[in-house]
Every structure is written in structure tokens, then in C-alpha cells.
Write a protein that holds these residues in place. Structure first.
Motif, PDB file in Angstrom:
ATOM      1  N   SER A 189       0.795  -1.179   0.049  1.00 28.42           N
ATOM      2  CA  SER A 189      -0.123  -0.054   0.099  1.00 28.42           C
ATOM      3  C   SER A 189       0.869   1.345   0.011  1.00 28.42           C
ATOM      4  N   VAL A 210      -4.381   9.500   2.861  1.00 27.83           N
ATOM      5  CA  VAL A 210      -5.365   9.915   1.795  1.00 27.83           C
ATOM      6  C   VAL A 210      -4.756   9.992   0.504  1.00 27.83           C
ATOM      7  N   TYR A 211      -5.656   9.035  -0.201  1.00 22.94           N
ATOM      8  CA  TYR A 211      -4.860   8.812  -1.649  1.00 22.94           C
ATOM      9  C   TYR A 211      -5.990   8.443  -2.516  1.00 22.94           C
ATOM     10  N   GLU A 212      -5.708   8.926  -3.880  1.00 25.61           N
ATOM     11  CA  GLU A 212      -6.704   8.805  -4.898  1.00 25.61           C
ATOM     12  C   GLU A 212      -6.326   7.349  -5.716  1.00 25.61           C
ATOM     13  N   GLU A 248      -5.290   2.650   5.526  1.00 20.81           N
ATOM     14  CA  GLU A 248      -5.603   2.676   4.216  1.00 20.81           C
ATOM     15  C   GLU A 248      -7.132   2.603   3.924  1.00 20.81           C
ATOM     16  N   TRP A 291      -8.906   3.868   1.707  1.00 19.01           N
ATOM     17  CA  TRP A 291      -8.998   3.820   0.141  1.00 19.01           C
ATOM     18  C   TRP A 291      -8.953   2.565  -0.167  1.00 19.01           C
ATOM     19  N   ARG A 343     -12.191  -0.037  -1.857  1.00 16.41           N
ATOM     20  CA  ARG A 343     -12.521   0.374  -3.228  1.00 16.41           C
ATOM     21  C   ARG A 343     -11.742   0.101  -4.159  1.00 16.41           C
ATOM     22  N   GLU A 367      -6.220  13.693   7.518  1.00 14.58           N
ATOM     23  CA  GLU A 367      -7.477  13.806   7.042  1.00 14.58           C
ATOM     24  C   GLU A 367      -8.160  15.118   7.385  1.00 14.58           C
TER      25      GLU A 367
END
Ligand SMILES: [Zn+2]
Length: 298
Positions: A34, A64-66, A89, A91, A94, A217
Motif C-alpha cells: 500500500s 488520503v490517496y486517490e 488505508e 481507500w 474500493r 484527513e
């Protein structure tokens, strides 16, 4: 035999037999990690038997990660997904779903004792367990066991690589403890942007104070900042430290208002790029302890 030489010999032998590329032993196992610190740990244990893809790279913020479509593709081709766990993690679920990942998820922090904190009257789990080298050893053991389970033929390699890494961690533990023992006790207090060093502080006897919580965040409130400024003045805290993953403006402002000097940059949640001072997990500790010792010793 030297691995590279072995592969060369194996490839030459395969060529003689007319076996094409894709010979099993020469193909590294694809795995994902990750974030950069965990990615380095997997590389140290996996050596050249594994190819590690890391989602959140150097200086990146793992809270925070896209994720990108390229991440989903890499994950779909991975046999193992290594995560930190402990809520770091948010995120990942998803990304896992969108990638159609069919491999094994390994939580590297499994078996550590989580640190709990009260934040805005809620109990939260601190995810930064890697900042205690004793926990780092547990990560390494989990990584080693997962690699052996997925690739039993590499058993001896993984065992040997893990042992070498564990020895390096043990040496670093001594270095960190010796460096902190030399600091005057009243100076073992550090301000950082977010609460990333709670495990470090608990393990090595230092106090870390941060205007932001255990995640990046949410931003620090004016009240949190005012409280820290008062505390720095009252307790004469000598230095504040920047972090490689957070904006430096808030700490620069706190430094200006209190007269506490900027002690340097600590690597909290990510490694540096390859040309920086924290290319690996152990380099990160080396850089952080050297920075802390230099700023607080006089
Ligand atoms: Zn963090």
C-alpha cells in the motif's frame, strides 16, 4: 551460488533445452504494497524473487490517496496485497473491489499491540506502528511467512533475507536508544504536524505533540494550534519538526510565534525518493534519529 549467476546459468540451460521465456524460476512473483515504507520491507524480504508495486510512493500521504486505473491493473496482477491495517488505508477497499483482486491480503501489523488515543472525545487507533522497531520485526515476520506461503520454493531465500533485515533492525534499535539516552530528559519533547510518532515516543521515551491527530484527513483547529503554542512557551520546548508528508506552513507559523526553532524534517508515513536521506525503512530511522539528536542535544 550468486542468484544472478544462477539465473544466467538457468536461462542458458533453458535455452539449450529450447524452453522459452516464462521459465518458472526466472519470473518474479508480483505483489503489491500500500505505501512506500511497507513496499521497502517487502523488497528487503522478497529480494529478486518478487516484484513489488507500491501504490503511495515516496513523500506520499497514505492516509488520503486517490487510486488510479494503473493501480487497479497492478493489483489485479498481484498474488499478494500487503497492507498496514489499523485503519491507515481507508481507500483500499474500493481499489480492491475495482481491481477484481483475487490474491491474498496480508496485514503486516498483525500481532502488534495497537496504540489507542482519545481524539475529540473519540477513541481512535493509531496506525503508525512501524515507527517502533520492535513492531517492524513483527511486520518482517508476517511478510516472510506470507511470501513463503505463496512461493514455498523461495523458502530459504525469504528466511535468509528476513534474518538479515531483522539483524539490521536490532542494530538500529541500539542506535536509537543510545542516541536518545544522550539527550537531556527535559529536552525529549518534540512537536510534529500530525500524531505519527506515538509508537516511537512510547518505545524510546520521548514525547511527541501534534496539532493534527493520527490522520492527516482533518486539519488542526485554531484551538488546537493555540493550545500547542501555549504549551511550547510554557514548557520551553526547543524545536518543532516538519514532516515529509505534510504541509510545512502550520509548523513554520508555530515556530515563528513561539521562537522554537525548526529542527529539520522527519520521515513519518513515507520514504524519500531514491536520492533522498530515507530511501529505506532503516535509512528513515537513521535520518530521523540523527535529525532529532542534532536539534535537541544543545
Ligand atoms: Zn500518518
Amino acid at each position: 551460488m550468486n542468484r544472478r549467476l544462477f539465473f544466467f546459468a538457468a536461462a542458458a540451460f533453458a535455452a539449450l533445452l529450447g524452453v522459452g521465456p516464462g521459465v518458472q524460476a526466472a519470473e518474479p512473483m508480483k505483489v503489491s504494497a500500500s505505501f512506500s515504507i511497507l513496499g521497502d520491507m517487502v523488497k528487503q524480504v522478497g529480494g529478486d524473487r518478487v516484484e513489488v508495486f507500491t501504490f503511495v510512493g515516496p513523500n506520499g500521504d497514505a492516509h488520503v490517496y486517490e487510486p488510479t486505473p494503473a493501480d487497479a491493473k497492478e493489483l489485479s496482477e498481484s498474488k499478494i496485497l500487503f497492507i498496514n491495517g489499523l485503519g491507515l488505508e481507508g481507500w483500499m477497499t474500493r481499489l480492491e473491489k475495482s481491481s477484481g483482486f483475487k490474491g491474498t491480503v496480508v496485514t503486516a501489523s498483525k500481532g502488534i499491540t495497537p496504540r489507542k488515543m482519545v481524539e475529540d472525545e473519540k477513541t481512535v487507533t493509531d496506525p503508525h506502528a512501524w515507527q517502533d522497531l520492535a513492531n517492524g520485526k513483527i511486520y518482517v515476520a508476517n511478510i516472510r511467512d506470507a511470501l513463503i506461503a505463496a512461493d514455498p520454493g523461495g523458502n530459504a531465500t525469504y528466511e535468509a533475507n528476513a534474518q538479515r533485515f531483522l539483524d539490521g533492525i536490532a542494530q538500529m534499535e541500539t542506535t536509537v536508544k543510545q542516541a536518545i539516552a544522550k539527550l537531556p530528559p527535559e529536552r525529549r519533547k518534540i512537536i510534529t504536524t500530525h500524531d505519527a510518532f506515538g509508537y516511537f515516543g512510547a518505545a524510546y521515551g520521548m514525547e511527541f505533540i501534534a496539532p493534527e491527530g493520527v490522520s492527516t484527513e482533518s486539519e488542526a483547529s485554531a484551538k488546537d494550534v493555540a493550545k500547542i503554542i501555549t504549551q511550547i512557551k510554557k514548557e520551553k520546548i526547543p524545536a518543532v519538526f516538519l514532516e515529509n508528508v505534510t504541509d510545512s506552513r502550520l509548523l513554520n507559523q508555530i515556530s515563528k510565534e513561539t521562537g522554537a526553532k525548526i529542527g529539520g524534517t522527519l520521515y513519518s508515513d513515507a520514504l524519500s525518493p531514491p536520492d533522498g536521506p530515507a530511501r529505506t525503512y532503516l535509512d528513515m530511522f537513521r535520518n530521523n534519529i540523527d535529525t532529532i539528536a542534532a536539534a535537541l542535544s544543545s
